[in-house]
Design a protein around this motif. Sequence first.
Motif, PDB file in Angstrom:
ATOM      1  N   LEU A  86      -4.195  -6.301  -4.588  1.00  0.00           N
ATOM      2  CA  LEU A  86      -4.161  -4.886  -4.273  1.00  0.00           C
ATOM      3  C   LEU A  86      -4.193  -4.136  -5.586  1.00  0.00           C
ATOM      4  O   LEU A  86      -3.467  -4.480  -6.518  1.00  0.00           O
ATOM      5  CB  LEU A  86      -2.884  -4.552  -3.494  1.00  0.00           C
ATOM      6  CG  LEU A  86      -2.716  -3.108  -3.039  1.00  0.00           C
ATOM      7  CD1 LEU A  86      -3.774  -2.737  -2.018  1.00  0.00           C
ATOM      8  CD2 LEU A  86      -1.327  -2.916  -2.445  1.00  0.00           C
ATOM      9  N   ARG A 104     -12.567  -0.780  -0.470  1.00  0.00           N
ATOM     10  CA  ARG A 104     -12.060   0.404  -1.170  1.00  0.00           C
ATOM     11  C   ARG A 104     -11.833   1.479  -0.115  1.00  0.00           C
ATOM     12  O   ARG A 104     -12.736   1.774   0.650  1.00  0.00           O
ATOM     13  CB  ARG A 104     -13.070   0.902  -2.192  1.00  0.00           C
ATOM     14  CG  ARG A 104     -13.381  -0.088  -3.278  1.00  0.00           C
ATOM     15  CD  ARG A 104     -14.560   0.401  -4.133  1.00  0.00           C
ATOM     16  NE  ARG A 104     -14.713  -0.425  -5.289  1.00  0.00           N
ATOM     17  CZ  ARG A 104     -14.028  -0.283  -6.412  1.00  0.00           C
ATOM     18  NH1 ARG A 104     -13.152   0.693  -6.534  1.00  0.00           N
ATOM     19  NH2 ARG A 104     -14.213  -1.086  -7.433  1.00  0.00           N
ATOM     20  N   MET A 105     -10.604   2.025  -0.086  1.00  0.00           N
ATOM     21  CA  MET A 105     -10.345   3.068   0.901  1.00  0.00           C
ATOM     22  C   MET A 105      -9.616   4.233   0.264  1.00  0.00           C
ATOM     23  O   MET A 105      -8.744   4.048  -0.577  1.00  0.00           O
ATOM     24  CB  MET A 105      -9.596   2.525   2.104  1.00  0.00           C
ATOM     25  CG  MET A 105      -8.259   1.926   1.833  1.00  0.00           C
ATOM     26  SD  MET A 105      -7.523   1.353   3.377  1.00  0.00           S
ATOM     27  CE  MET A 105      -7.082  -0.297   2.904  1.00  0.00           C
ATOM     28  N   ILE A 141       0.847  -1.198   0.000  1.00  0.00           N
ATOM     29  CA  ILE A 141       0.000   0.000   0.000  1.00  0.00           C
ATOM     30  C   ILE A 141       0.880   1.244   0.000  1.00  0.00           C
ATOM     31  O   ILE A 141       0.665   2.173  -0.783  1.00  0.00           O
ATOM     32  CB  ILE A 141      -0.982   0.001   1.189  1.00  0.00           C
ATOM     33  CG1 ILE A 141      -2.109  -1.008   0.937  1.00  0.00           C
ATOM     34  CG2 ILE A 141      -1.567   1.398   1.424  1.00  0.00           C
ATOM     35  CD1 ILE A 141      -3.041  -1.214   2.117  1.00  0.00           C
ATOM     36  N   GLN A 200      -9.048   5.545  -4.885  1.00  0.00           N
ATOM     37  CA  GLN A 200      -9.073   4.614  -3.767  1.00  0.00           C
ATOM     38  C   GLN A 200      -8.152   3.419  -4.001  1.00  0.00           C
ATOM     39  O   GLN A 200      -8.012   2.942  -5.131  1.00  0.00           O
ATOM     40  CB  GLN A 200     -10.485   4.080  -3.538  1.00  0.00           C
ATOM     41  CG  GLN A 200     -11.457   5.112  -2.999  1.00  0.00           C
ATOM     42  CD  GLN A 200     -12.829   4.515  -2.824  1.00  0.00           C
ATOM     43  OE1 GLN A 200     -13.404   3.964  -3.748  1.00  0.00           O
ATOM     44  NE2 GLN A 200     -13.362   4.633  -1.615  1.00  0.00           N
ATOM     45  N   ILE A 201      -7.568   2.955  -2.911  1.00  0.00           N
ATOM     46  CA  ILE A 201      -6.854   1.682  -2.894  1.00  0.00           C
ATOM     47  C   ILE A 201      -7.920   0.596  -2.792  1.00  0.00           C
ATOM     48  O   ILE A 201      -8.883   0.733  -2.029  1.00  0.00           O
ATOM     49  CB  ILE A 201      -5.894   1.607  -1.680  1.00  0.00           C
ATOM     50  CG1 ILE A 201      -4.773   2.622  -1.813  1.00  0.00           C
ATOM     51  CG2 ILE A 201      -5.375   0.201  -1.464  1.00  0.00           C
ATOM     52  CD1 ILE A 201      -3.715   2.273  -2.841  1.00  0.00           C
ATOM     53  N   TRP A 205      -5.405  -0.096  -7.613  1.00  0.00           N
ATOM     54  CA  TRP A 205      -5.647   1.334  -7.520  1.00  0.00           C
ATOM     55  C   TRP A 205      -6.780   1.677  -8.463  1.00  0.00           C
ATOM     56  O   TRP A 205      -6.774   1.273  -9.631  1.00  0.00           O
ATOM     57  CB  TRP A 205      -4.387   2.118  -7.899  1.00  0.00           C
ATOM     58  CG  TRP A 205      -4.630   3.574  -8.116  1.00  0.00           C
ATOM     59  CD1 TRP A 205      -4.582   4.244  -9.307  1.00  0.00           C
ATOM     60  CD2 TRP A 205      -4.961   4.554  -7.128  1.00  0.00           C
ATOM     61  NE1 TRP A 205      -4.873   5.573  -9.120  1.00  0.00           N
ATOM     62  CE2 TRP A 205      -5.103   5.789  -7.789  1.00  0.00           C
ATOM     63  CE3 TRP A 205      -5.164   4.513  -5.758  1.00  0.00           C
ATOM     64  CZ2 TRP A 205      -5.436   6.963  -7.110  1.00  0.00           C
ATOM     65  CZ3 TRP A 205      -5.485   5.673  -5.091  1.00  0.00           C
ATOM     66  CH2 TRP A 205      -5.613   6.880  -5.776  1.00  0.00           C
ATOM     67  N   THR A 213      -6.909   7.314   4.323  1.00  0.00           N
ATOM     68  CA  THR A 213      -7.244   6.139   5.119  1.00  0.00           C
ATOM     69  C   THR A 213      -6.245   5.021   4.845  1.00  0.00           C
ATOM     70  O   THR A 213      -5.814   4.324   5.765  1.00  0.00           O
ATOM     71  CB  THR A 213      -8.680   5.677   4.802  1.00  0.00           C
ATOM     72  OG1 THR A 213      -9.580   6.739   5.086  1.00  0.00           O
ATOM     73  CG2 THR A 213      -9.061   4.441   5.600  1.00  0.00           C
ATOM     74  N   ALA A 214      -5.862   4.864   3.581  1.00  0.00           N
ATOM     75  CA  ALA A 214      -4.902   3.825   3.216  1.00  0.00           C
ATOM     76  C   ALA A 214      -3.545   4.087   3.862  1.00  0.00           C
ATOM     77  O   ALA A 214      -2.883   3.167   4.348  1.00  0.00           O
ATOM     78  CB  ALA A 214      -4.757   3.741   1.699  1.00  0.00           C
ATOM     79  N   ARG A 215      -3.127   5.353   3.920  1.00  0.00           N
ATOM     80  CA  ARG A 215      -1.848   5.700   4.543  1.00  0.00           C
ATOM     81  C   ARG A 215      -1.905   5.387   6.052  1.00  0.00           C
ATOM     82  O   ARG A 215      -0.977   4.823   6.606  1.00  0.00           O
ATOM     83  CB  ARG A 215      -1.536   7.171   4.299  1.00  0.00           C
ATOM     84  CG  ARG A 215      -0.171   7.611   4.694  1.00  0.00           C
ATOM     85  CD  ARG A 215       0.935   6.967   3.914  1.00  0.00           C
ATOM     86  NE  ARG A 215       1.225   7.721   2.706  1.00  0.00           N
ATOM     87  CZ  ARG A 215       2.124   7.330   1.818  1.00  0.00           C
ATOM     88  NH1 ARG A 215       2.834   6.235   1.990  1.00  0.00           N
ATOM     89  NH2 ARG A 215       2.325   8.041   0.723  1.00  0.00           N
TER      90      ARG A 215
END
Length: 189
Positions: free
Chosen positions: A99, A146-147, A54, A107-108, A101, A151-153
């Motif tokens: 994973l 999906r974030m 990520i 979103q990730i 994008w 939020t992903a960080r």
Amino acid sequence: MPTRVHEFSWPDRVVIGTIGVPGARTFYLQVRTGANIVSIALEKEQSALLAEKIDEVLDQLITIDGNPFSVPTSTPIELVDNDPLEAPHEQFRTGAMTLDWDPTTAQIVIEAYPLSDVDPDDIDEPLNENSANENSANETEMMLVRMPVGTARAFAKRTREIVGAGRPACPLCGYPMDADGHDCTLPEA
């Protein structure tokens, strides 16, 4: 066989957490939207790799001229989540994960699939009436999360901290040390 998809497009919470003591922890990916909570078990190594990948994706997106997706270089303080898991009920144990994008939503995207219980030798066997009924009751599952980039960080940061909170490594052999002792075998020179 129908696939039950646990889909979370804009989750209220998405975290990796553990239950148990270092050396005997179970890792969970837990996602919540409103009252809907899904927890899937995964390995420590899967958790660590997920956080690493990520961060790699986000770091690569930052290099795009003008950072059009507003990817943060560090974890936004308002997104830090240090709360424990919400009583996890294991939906399934994770096998394969992907994973991706999605540039259309910035979103990730994580997809998690359960470990396969299918015996490869049984694939060519004909189904009888009883096994067909058993299979319809045993639907397959997957989780789709999906974030957004912030939020992903935050997810990656927390995950690295959770993974790192395990047993300390022996300074001599590098293997994990238990609280009740450690039998260290030094590599031969």
